[in-house]
Design a protein around this motif. Structure first.
Motif, PDB file in Angstrom:
ATOM      1  N   GLY A  33     -15.513 -16.175  10.626  1.00  0.00           N
ATOM      2  CA  GLY A  33     -14.014 -16.594  10.735  1.00  0.00           C
ATOM      3  C   GLY A  33     -13.647 -17.008   9.343  1.00  0.00           C
ATOM      4  N   VAL A  34     -14.164 -16.251   8.446  1.00  0.00           N
ATOM      5  CA  VAL A  34     -13.512 -16.827   6.918  1.00  0.00           C
ATOM      6  C   VAL A  34     -13.318 -15.382   6.246  1.00  0.00           C
ATOM      7  N   GLY A  35     -12.246 -15.519   5.242  1.00  0.00           N
ATOM      8  CA  GLY A  35     -11.875 -14.254   4.593  1.00  0.00           C
ATOM      9  C   GLY A  35     -13.070 -14.112   3.528  1.00  0.00           C
ATOM     10  N   ILE A  79     -14.201  -9.762  -3.433  1.00  0.00           N
ATOM     11  CA  ILE A  79     -13.157  -8.763  -3.871  1.00  0.00           C
ATOM     12  C   ILE A  79     -13.186  -8.182  -5.064  1.00  0.00           C
ATOM     13  N   VAL A  80     -13.508  -9.156  -6.061  1.00  0.00           N
ATOM     14  CA  VAL A  80     -13.691  -8.415  -7.519  1.00  0.00           C
ATOM     15  C   VAL A  80     -14.573  -7.308  -7.644  1.00  0.00           C
ATOM     16  N   ASP A  81     -15.697  -7.803  -7.085  1.00  0.00           N
ATOM     17  CA  ASP A  81     -16.959  -6.904  -6.924  1.00  0.00           C
ATOM     18  C   ASP A  81     -16.482  -5.504  -6.172  1.00  0.00           C
ATOM     19  N   ALA A 100       0.891  -1.115  -0.068  1.00  0.00           N
ATOM     20  CA  ALA A 100       0.062  -0.013  -0.005  1.00  0.00           C
ATOM     21  C   ALA A 100       0.736   1.405   0.055  1.00  0.00           C
ATOM     22  N   ASP A 101       0.511   2.362  -0.613  1.00  0.00           N
ATOM     23  CA  ASP A 101       1.074   3.343  -0.514  1.00  0.00           C
ATOM     24  C   ASP A 101       0.610   4.306   0.611  1.00  0.00           C
ATOM     25  N   PRO A 148      -4.272 -11.229   4.125  1.00  0.00           N
ATOM     26  CA  PRO A 148      -5.260 -11.202   2.993  1.00  0.00           C
ATOM     27  C   PRO A 148      -4.820  -9.979   2.057  1.00  0.00           C
ATOM     28  N   PRO A 149      -5.136  -9.939   0.928  1.00  0.00           N
ATOM     29  CA  PRO A 149      -4.913  -8.734  -0.021  1.00  0.00           C
ATOM     30  C   PRO A 149      -5.526  -7.401   0.570  1.00  0.00           C
ATOM     31  N   LEU A 150      -4.430  -6.464   0.454  1.00  0.00           N
ATOM     32  CA  LEU A 150      -4.664  -5.313   0.999  1.00  0.00           C
ATOM     33  C   LEU A 150      -5.509  -4.387  -0.056  1.00  0.00           C
TER      34      LEU A 150
END
Lengths: 369, 369
Positions: B155-157, B163-165, B78-79, B189-191
């Protein structure tokens, strides 16, 4: 928050050798560092090996701390028990909760002509209309915001007439006692909570009397609003810091708090006296208001001028102060006013700070830049 | 806040011998008490004799702490620099600030069907309309509230589709990473902040990974909102606790935080495994969701029942849990659901806690009282 002033205050805070008469910070040499460290050690040696002082707590906060606060208010005649007290993240959060419960955008709030800037920012941020107590007679304010004992920035208590007016009214009162225990005469103001329990929101803090870094204040709302205020507290940040409250409760259980107050009142009274004398000698034409307590001296002039331009020049001359405009309920161009804090600079620097201010003033930089 | 549930949780917290599977508290035995005490000692021995760690600070918070936080986010792509970070009084305050800046009463907010109760309370308190992500396609939500990595209570990601949405959308994202570093597989997780910097409000906290009692969280708003978010922080409580931030910054400067995370992830994974096994053996007909991280296990059933009545019975049998209803975006009578926390009860008590729950369930008290 005025961006230009914020920037100047940050510049001044970084400048070595500058005499800081801005900000309203308590004297850091009065913080009971050793006793707070010992209190932490005691909190950590609790029955659960100190786990609870680092764990989540209920939103209303530490029971021993609430009991201590309630006992002090009860001793002043208020019907308050520990269940009535909500520990907050400083007095500011207590103000924010009270405001959120009492007023909606567009509502009128009765505020003194000169008031605590962070309260003014809060009210403006919530889009409230700020009115005077005389205007308030005609526009049904949602509440009156007052600082009994010692008002910021004027340094004086509420007049008897103002108290009579508040108690004769029917709207809510937000009574911010941030500085009340720091009246130089040690005379605690009449507790509005004792006279108007069902519409007074009492706000207090340990930031001025002990240290701000714990961020522990408190709110006593009317009982009819207690549940809603507690829900608002939970929505805001779940709870005040468990560790800070635990340290504080352990500290208070062994500290003679009244003896502490008596001692620091004398120190601040001495500082205030020195600053007032220096200001009166140096600026004989200014109205230097003798404070009855607290951390600062309020100065008004008839001279036109730009307080931010003056601050800019003052910093160049090695001194800072708080521009008067941030304390004004209504923007009021024209006469210069300023707040000077005696509380955190070395006492021996106060006269030199005023001398530097005089040089900045003489430089003519008070006119608009 | 449900008054009946709050009352039951308080009863259960006081009951000796009760196995607490409610509340989402971290394991207090993992708190680094000695290291935090040492950090306090170092803070107090600073160049100004520790005055600054007890004094007021700027509203954005401790610079060393913000630098540490920014470096960790930057390492994930991340910037973010220290000037982008606002230290808050826990993650809850970060959520409250983001919400205050993004939505007004009546606005729609996209929230998962099951979500963190204090966020739901916050949104409802602000009179927001809570909508699903499919409804959100039609009603222009002000923001999506998500918990990447590990959602509470499921409890899940986030799914790749979600994420795409989110990234294909144009509205704001409030990304609450309270549990993200406690994924059992250690895979951060992807930030979202790295992919949608200009509309992501990143929320983090030390409450789950270190201890909640410090009340230190953080917010990284979009740069265009930074000044307004900081003003809202100042209006709310001036600043996060100076002492807590100072202790934390000193602690982090010597701690191997990643090694700590690795260690506690294993401990919580082990606890979660035990609880899941006990639940599946005892309640074969229930849907016991295997968590990917965090403190709890989410259980859904097809059995009708009153989760509060079941909690009442469970407390009598010596166990507590969190009633499923408080996690529901929309009130949903009917099928019973519950959250069980493995995080704070002794690990050897987890199976016994489930056995007690089975007795309470068998007592029939799950039907409406």
């Amino acid at each position: 928050v005025d961006v230009a002033i914020d920037r100047l205050q940050r510049v001044s805070a970084r400048r070595t050798g500058l005499i800081g008469l801005a900000g309203g910070l308590p004297d850091a040499s009065l913080f009971p560092r050793t006793a707070l460290h010992a209190a932490f050690a005691r909190a950590l040696s609790g029955s659960d090996e100190g786990g609870s002082c680092l764990q989540y707590d209920w939103p209303e906060g530490s029971q021993p701390l609430r009991r201590w606060i309630a006992a002090r208010l009860a001793a002043r005649g208020a019907d308050v028990s520990e269940g009535d007290v909500i520990v907050t993240s400083g007095a500011q959060q207590a103000l924010a909760i009270a405001t959120s419960q009492l007023a909606r955008p567009g509502d009128a709030v009765d505020v003194d002509e000169r008031a605590y800037p962070a309260a003014l920012d809060l009210f403006r941020g919530r889009e409230l209309r700020l009115v005077s107590s005389s205007e308030a007679r005609w526009c049904a304010p949602r509440f009156s915001y007052v600082m009994p004992g010692v008002a910021n920035p004027t340094g004086v208590g509420l007049s008897p007439e103002r108290i009579v007016d508040l108690l004769a009214g029917t709207h809510a009162i937000v009574a911010d006692e941030a500085y009340a225990e720091l009246r130089f005469d040690g005379a605690l103001p009449p507790l509005l909570l004792a006279s108007a329990r069902d519409r007074t929101w009492h706000v207090g803090t340990f930031s001025k009397t002990l240290c701000p870094g714990l961020r522990v204040g408190f709110l006593v709302p009317p009982r009819s609003h207690r549940a809603a205020a507690l829900a608002a507290k939970q929505d805001a940040d779940l709870q005040a810091g468990t560790l800070a409250q635990s340290i504080l409760a352990h500290f208070l259980s062994v500290d003679d708090f009244d003896a502490r107050l008596e001692r620091i009142r004398k120190i601040y009274a001495d500082r205030a006296g020195q600053l007032v004398r220096a200001l009166r000698q140096t600026f004989p034409s200014f109205r230097v208001h003798e404070p009855e307590g607290g951390f600062s001296v309020w100065v008004e002039t008839d001279a036109p001028g730009d307080d931010v331009a003056l601050l800019h020049a003052a910093i160049k001359h090695g001194v800072s102060f708080d521009p008067g405009r941030v304390f004004h309920r209504s923007p009021e161009p024209g006469a210069l006013s300023l707040r000077l804090c005696h509380s955190s600079a070395p006492i021996t620097d106060l006269a030199e700070g005023v001398a530097r201010l005089a040089k900045a003033f003489a430089s003519g930089a008070r006119s608009s830049a």
